[in-house]
Design an enzyme around this catalytic site. Structure first.
Site, PDB file in Angstrom:
ATOM      1  N   CYS A 125      -1.790  15.634 -67.303  1.00  0.00           N
ATOM      2  CA  CYS A 125      -1.363  14.307 -66.837  1.00  0.00           C
ATOM      3  C   CYS A 125       0.029  14.034 -67.415  1.00  0.00           C
ATOM      4  O   CYS A 125       0.761  14.968 -67.714  1.00  0.00           O
ATOM      5  CB  CYS A 125      -2.383  13.226 -67.202  1.00  0.00           C
ATOM      6  SG  CYS A 125      -2.518  12.889 -68.974  1.00  0.00           S
ATOM      7  N   HIS A 126       0.399  12.777 -67.579  1.00  0.00           N
ATOM      8  CA  HIS A 126       1.746  12.443 -68.050  1.00  0.00           C
ATOM      9  C   HIS A 126       1.897  12.675 -69.555  1.00  0.00           C
ATOM     10  O   HIS A 126       2.797  13.380 -69.988  1.00  0.00           O
ATOM     11  CB  HIS A 126       2.069  10.981 -67.701  1.00  0.00           C
ATOM     12  CG  HIS A 126       3.510  10.625 -67.901  1.00  0.00           C
ATOM     13  ND1 HIS A 126       3.948   9.328 -67.872  1.00  0.00           N
ATOM     14  CD2 HIS A 126       4.617  11.373 -68.126  1.00  0.00           C
ATOM     15  CE1 HIS A 126       5.263   9.300 -68.070  1.00  0.00           C
ATOM     16  NE2 HIS A 126       5.687  10.542 -68.228  1.00  0.00           N
TER      17      HIS A 126
END
Length: 107
Positions: free
Chosen positions: A65-66
């Site tokens: 993810c980020h």
């Protein structure tokens, strides 16, 4: 098998003879902004409805993810569902951009 791996470990595994599935659980716009070649997009909110249809329980799955919070949550959920080889990439694509591939945009 640890629940998390580092971006350095991710780089090594992606270049191996049998690379894992890199599962990106960010939103489409984030994926369009910055992604790792060969990754599969499955936004976090779609994982519960798609995982058992589209993922192999026996495959090594690295979740991205980020920054690593969503991927850690998804990896833990996948393990509860029988995907014993699911792992989260600590630091997410942000750490990948900063440490491994500066051509991947930061956002």
């Amino acid at each position: 098998m640890d629940l998390e791996i580092t971006v350095d470990q991710l780089k090594q595994q992606l270049s191996s003879a049998t690379p894992p599935l890199l599962l990106d659980v960010r939103e489409q716009w984030e994926f369009n902004t910055a992604s790792i070649a060969g990754s599969t997009l499955m936004p976090m909110n779609e994982v519960p409805s798609r995982a058992h249809q589209e993922l192999d329980e026996e495959q090594h799955i690295l979740v991205l993810c980020h920054h690593g919070a969503r991927s850690l949550s998804v990896a833990a959920w996948l393990r509860q569902q029988g995907f014993d080889k699911a792992q989260s990439v600590a630091g997410g694509i942000n750490a990948w951009s900063r440490s491994i591939d500066p051509t991947v945009p930061l956002y």
